[in-house]
Design an enzyme around this catalytic site. Structure first.
Site, PDB file in Angstrom:
ATOM      1  N   ASP A   1       0.885  -1.267   0.041  1.00  0.00           N
ATOM      2  CA  ASP A   1       0.004  -0.021   0.137  1.00  0.00           C
ATOM      3  C   ASP A   1       1.008   1.155   0.080  1.00  0.00           C
ATOM      4  O   ASP A   1       1.724   1.474   0.897  1.00  0.00           O
ATOM      5  CB  ASP A   1      -1.030  -0.081   1.174  1.00  0.00           C
ATOM      6  N   VAL A   2       0.649   2.084  -1.058  1.00  0.00           N
ATOM      7  CA  VAL A   2       1.783   3.146  -1.059  1.00  0.00           C
ATOM      8  C   VAL A   2       1.612   4.101   0.073  1.00  0.00           C
ATOM      9  O   VAL A   2       2.464   5.018   0.393  1.00  0.00           O
ATOM     10  CB  VAL A   2       1.719   4.117  -2.242  1.00  0.00           C
TER      11      VAL A   2
ATOM     12  N   TYR B   1     -10.090  15.081  -5.061  1.00  0.00           N
ATOM     13  CA  TYR B   1      -9.304  14.726  -6.032  1.00  0.00           C
ATOM     14  C   TYR B   1      -8.499  15.856  -6.623  1.00  0.00           C
ATOM     15  O   TYR B   1      -7.355  15.987  -6.871  1.00  0.00           O
ATOM     16  CB  TYR B   1     -10.081  13.856  -7.274  1.00  0.00           C
TER      17      TYR B   1
ATOM     18  N   LYS C   1      -4.342  16.346  -6.508  1.00  0.00           N
ATOM     19  CA  LYS C   1      -3.552  16.686  -7.698  1.00  0.00           C
ATOM     20  C   LYS C   1      -2.793  17.816  -7.844  1.00  0.00           C
ATOM     21  O   LYS C   1      -1.662  17.983  -8.322  1.00  0.00           O
ATOM     22  CB  LYS C   1      -4.486  16.051  -9.140  1.00  0.00           C
TER      23      LYS C   1
END
Ligand code: ZN
Length: 635
Positions: free
Chosen positions: A458-459, A552, A556
């Protein structure tokens, strides 16, 4: 070896392939293209005429997977004529062998073909067995071979494979061979056995090997190696070594670390330097491992190794019959008491083959040194002759350009699906060794072969990411390329219903995880022999955010700013970073039909209009985005 021949084919060629596979599947007998086999049997040509033929293992086929198609039929009478010549160069021999094939489309046969043709038995099997090179890499191998085998075998001193070896065997055969001869030992090379059929040749092979194993276990017993665990090393030490090795090689190299008990016990020996400096078990290993390993890992040691290699080439240069295509001076095996054994290659497969061979070399060196009066390899000029012989040189010159990312190492996050997976596949195709990281278990099977390492992690878990980065460096030596593609969209919801847990989750995956990763890979990218390259998958939402996509879009945008700071901090180390902002890529894990319909409705579009809302009305796929992303990681 196991005796199971119930399902062996009856026809001679099928049977030869079958018993070759039994021998070839035992790594103590045959490694990476070593060994070969043949059977003399009739060939019926297109006119119905029956010709006297020998079927010999073709080059490019391994014994362990040999099929009937890998056995090339040649005219036996023509080969016997060639054996009458006084001399024949390798190049002329290979041309004549090719001209002796009954089917021009069949693979070129082994360089040992003329020897097979000479041996007065229908079936022949040949291996490079560890026990045979153990018995023959000694000061006076003859006496020992006789002690083990009596006069059941013919013993031939080392001669380079090819025409001269076939002639040597032909001239001494009658002095030693008799009714009861079971096989032939070629010193510093291997074992031939023969018989009326391939099963007999195989049985004799197994019996002779078993006799040598039993003799060695009795007279020169060795305990399994007990190595102490090697301590964990700094990843930057491995990456720095790879950088030095790549510089002397003139190209990026893959470097694989090994710390198993065989290696660590060997490294602990006080006579490591003299023992490892002896030379390979059999000359054809020289192509894979070079003549000797490098001992130590400092930049001075690397320079000295390269200089010594250049001198060795200079010293023997005039032995080559044609202009030399020089092989780079970097070692292929490195022995360092702290780092362990590192094997080096232009590809991950080359590094693995060097490791396989050296893992078989170590026990033979130790046994000969400790129990058999001392290991003694062939003199340098014999090794040079094989390393630079015409046929190997021709292979070097023939090989076209390698894919553009050969030798480089990439890490891709989110590699199990969508854009990340497509990037991983593109990088593999372009020759890179790739470590794919994803929380989905499928990541393990995204690629196959030596160049692929899938790590389930899992990052957002910094320890798991740390382990993945460590695996990458231990497997391949360093990191040149990082593609950040792991990301989530989160719920499509307006600000008044967005929960802080949902917000946090999106930020954790899309931004926090990249901060963790960059902290780990920055120092490694700085040591990349090609200059570190990073490509990050951003989003069109950075310049143009969308309603209902607050988390989101914000994540980003933050990611973009993180990348700008990375660009500022890493520039001095020659590391570059780029961000790709894809829009409307619907074949990824972020999207499903329901979400597409929902987002389309927000813009007052049908799902199909929403899918193609660009000037070209084109559908943009993960594969297309991956090509652009990977292009930013090339020269
Ligand atoms: Zn051989």
């Amino acid at each position: 070896m196991v005796h199971h021949q119930a399902d062996a084919p009856d026809d001679p060629v099928g049977s030869c392939a079958y018993f070759s596979r039994l021998i070839g599947s035992d790594p103590d007998l045959v490694l990476h293209g070593g060994g070969n086999s043949s059977v003399k049997a009739p060939w019926s040509d297109i006119t119905g005429r029956i010709r006297e033929a020998i079927f010999v293992k073709g080059s490019g086929w391994d014994m362990g997977s040999l099929e009937v198609d890998g056995l090339t039929a040649l005219s036996l009478s023509r080969l016997r004529e060639l054996l009458e010549l006084d001399e024949l160069s390798d190049v002329d021999m290979m041309r004549e062998l090719a001209a002796s094939k009954f089917d021009p489309g069949a693979p070129n046969p082994s360089v040992e073909t003329l020897l097979h043709a000479f041996l007065p038995y229908p079936a022949v099997q040949h291996s490079h067995a560890d026990v045979i090179v153990t018995l023959t890499n000694l000061a006076s191998p003859d006496a020992l071979v006789r002690e083990v085998y009596g006069d059941d075998v013919v013993v031939i001193p080392y001669v380079m494979p090819g025409f001269d070896l076939a002639r040597e065997v032909r001239s001494t055969w009658s002095e030693q061979a008799h009714e009861g001869t079971l096989g032939m030992v070629l010193c510093n090379h291997g074992l031939f056995t023969f018989g009326e059929d391939s099963e007999t040749a195989y049985r004799r092979h197994s019996d002779l090997i078993e006799r040598a194993v039993a003799w060695l276990d009795r007279e020169a017993p060795v305990a399994p190696p007990v190595g102490s665990e090697l301590p964990e090393v700094l990843l930057t030490d491995l990456a720095r070594l790879r950088c030095h090795l790549s510089r002397v090689a003139g190209e990026p190299m893959v470097v694989s670390r090994h710390t198993d008990p065989t290696v660590s016990a060997f490294l602990a020996r006080p006579d490591l330097a003299s023992l490892a400096g002896q030379g390979p078990l059999t000359p054809d290993h020289v192509i894979r491992t070079k003549r000797i390993p490098m001992i130590g890992s400092t930049v001075e040691v690397v320079e000295a190794y390269a200089e010594a290699y250049r001198q060795y080439v200079e010293q023997h240069r005039e032995r080559a019959s044609t202009e030399l295509t020089e092989i780079d001076p970097a070692p292929r095996v490195v022995l360092d008491p702290e780092l362990g054994m590192l094997t080096v290659g232009r590809t991950a497969t080359d590094a693995r083959v060097a490791s396989d061979i050296y893992h078989h070399t170590i026990p033979v060196l130790c046994r000969a040194e400790d129990h058999l009066g001392g290991y003694q390899a062939l003199p340098d000029h014999e090794l040079f002759d094989v390393e630079y012989w015409d046929l190997e040189q021709a292979k070097l010159r023939r090989g076209g350009p390698a894919p553009d990312l050969t030798g480089s190492v990439a890490v891709v996050t989110g590699a199990a699906s969508g854009i990340g997976r497509a990037c991983a596949e593109e990088l593999l195709q372009r020759g890179a060794a790739v470590v794919g990281v994803d929380r989905a278990a499928e990541v393990v099977t995204v690629g196959e072969g030596d160049a692929w390492l899938g790590v389930e992690a899992d990052v957002t878990d910094s320890e798991a990411v740390g382990r993945a980065v460590r695996s990458a460096v231990e497997h391949f030596g360093g990191i040149d390329i990082v593609v950040v593609a792991a990301g989530i969209f989160g719920p499509s919801t307006s600000l008044d219903t967005l929960t802080s847990e949902e917000w946090r989750r999106v930020m954790a995956v899309n931004v926090d995880s990249v901060q963790i990763l960059f902290g780990l890979v920055g120092p490694l990218l700085a040591l990349s022999p090609i200059g570190g390259r990073v490509a990050v998958v951003g989003s069109k939402n950075v310049p143009a955010p969308g309603q209902g996509a607050a988390a989101y879009s914000a994540s980003k945008a933050a990611l973009q700013q993180l990348c700008r700071v990375a660009a500022l901090e890493w520039a001095a180390d020659g590391v570059r970073i780029n961000v790709v902002h894809p829009d409307a890529v619907f074949d990824t894990g972020l999207w499903n039909d329901e979400l597409i319909a929902e987002r389309a409705a927000q813009y007052g579009l049908t799902p199909d209009e929403y899918r193609r809302r660009n000037l070209l009305s084109a559908e943009i796929t993960s594969r297309l985005v991956a090509r652009s992303t990977v292009a930013l990681c090339t020269d």
